[in-house]
Design a protein around this motif. Structure first.
Motif, short mmCIF file in Angstrom:
data_model
loop_
_atom_site.label_atom_id
_atom_site.label_comp_id
_atom_site.label_asym_id
_atom_site.label_seq_id
_atom_site.Cartn_x
_atom_site.Cartn_y
_atom_site.Cartn_z
N SER A 1 -3.45 -17.09 10.65
CA SER A 1 -3.47 -16.68 12.00
C SER A 1 -3.38 -15.31 12.29
O SER A 1 -3.35 -14.78 13.40
N GLY A 2 -3.30 -14.39 11.26
CA GLY A 2 -3.32 -12.93 11.22
C GLY A 2 -2.16 -12.55 11.53
O GLY A 2 -1.98 -11.26 11.82
N GLU A 3 -0.90 -13.29 11.64
CA GLU A 3 0.42 -12.68 11.67
C GLU A 3 0.95 -12.10 10.38
O GLU A 3 0.55 -12.52 9.57
N LYS A 4 1.70 -11.09 10.77
CA LYS A 4 2.37 -10.42 9.55
C LYS A 4 3.63 -9.95 9.93
O LYS A 4 3.81 -9.53 11.11
N ILE A 5 4.34 -9.56 8.58
CA ILE A 5 5.75 -8.86 8.77
C ILE A 5 5.45 -7.59 7.92
O ILE A 5 5.15 -7.98 6.81
N GLU A 6 5.87 -6.44 8.24
CA GLU A 6 5.76 -5.28 7.28
C GLU A 6 7.00 -4.76 7.28
O GLU A 6 7.92 -4.60 8.14
N SER A 7 7.23 -3.77 6.30
CA SER A 7 8.63 -3.04 5.98
C SER A 7 7.90 -1.91 5.27
O SER A 7 6.86 -1.59 4.74
N TYR A 8 8.76 -0.47 5.58
CA TYR A 8 8.19 0.75 5.06
C TYR A 8 9.51 1.24 4.11
O TYR A 8 10.47 1.14 4.62
N PHE A 9 8.86 1.80 3.10
CA PHE A 9 10.14 2.41 2.15
C PHE A 9 9.53 3.88 2.07
O PHE A 9 8.40 4.07 1.63
N PRO A 10 10.30 4.79 2.56
CA PRO A 10 9.90 6.18 2.41
C PRO A 10 10.01 6.80 0.89
O PRO A 10 10.70 6.19 0.30
N ILE A 11 8.94 7.62 0.53
CA ILE A 11 8.88 7.95 -0.86
C ILE A 11 9.14 9.64 -0.72
O ILE A 11 8.39 10.24 -0.18
N TYR A 12 10.37 10.24 -1.39
CA TYR A 12 10.41 11.60 -1.08
C TYR A 12 10.06 12.25 -2.33
O TYR A 12 10.30 11.88 -3.55
N GLY A 13 9.89 13.64 -2.31
CA GLY A 13 9.85 14.43 -3.49
C GLY A 13 8.22 14.64 -3.76
O GLY A 13 7.27 13.96 -3.21
N THR B 1 0.81 -1.24 0.00
CA THR B 1 0.08 -0.04 -0.06
C THR B 1 1.00 1.37 -0.05
O THR B 1 2.07 1.12 0.41
N VAL B 2 0.28 2.33 -0.50
CA VAL B 2 0.93 3.62 -0.43
C VAL B 2 0.27 4.53 0.71
O VAL B 2 -0.88 4.58 0.58
N ASP B 3 0.93 4.98 1.69
CA ASP B 3 0.36 5.73 2.73
C ASP B 3 1.27 6.99 3.16
O ASP B 3 2.14 7.03 2.79
N LYS C 1 5.25 10.37 2.66
CA LYS C 1 4.75 9.11 2.02
C LYS C 1 5.49 7.96 1.96
O LYS C 1 6.96 8.07 2.14
N TYR C 2 4.92 6.69 1.93
CA TYR C 2 5.84 5.59 2.16
C TYR C 2 5.21 4.43 1.53
O TYR C 2 3.91 4.18 1.45
N VAL C 3 5.96 3.46 0.99
CA VAL C 3 5.15 2.39 0.37
C VAL C 3 5.21 1.29 1.80
O VAL C 3 6.27 1.16 2.40
#
Length: 97
Positions: free
Chosen positions: A74-86, A55-57, A63-65
């Motif tokens: 199970s509802g378990e999850k691993i998340e990572s975030y990548f910032p979007i600049y500009g 998702t883009v949030d 802003k980040y992906v």
């Protein structure tokens, strides 16, 4: 996280090699197309019930992906975030993809 980690281990036991299938004429190099990656991993994820989505949030003006690997059982999850600049739409779209 026990269930999610078990499914990740199961995915690795079924590992298939991703092949470089496209030519980049500008750099004269090969790369893996997104279609190739998705078509290779999706059947395995479907078989073992893993979900990968992005998702883009916006949070606090940044802003980040957000990439999520989830186990729907199970509802378990691993998340990572990548910032979007500009603010240039072309560059933002490039960063997202």
């Amino acid at each position: 996280m026990k269930n999610l980690y078990a499914k990740i281990a199961l995915y690795h036991s079924k590992w298939v090699k991703l092949e470089k299938d496209k030519q980049n004429p500008y750099f004269k190099s090969m790369y893996m197309s997104l279609d190739n990656i998705v078509n290779t991993i999706t059947p395995i994820f479907n078989e073992i019930w893993l979900v990968l989505y992005h998702t883009v949030d916006i949070d606090e003006w940044i802003k980040y992906v957000n990439s999520v690997l989830a186990d729907p059982e199970s509802g378990e999850k691993i998340e990572s975030y990548f910032p979007i600049y500009g603010t240039d739409p072309q560059k933002v779209g490039s960063a997202i993809t």
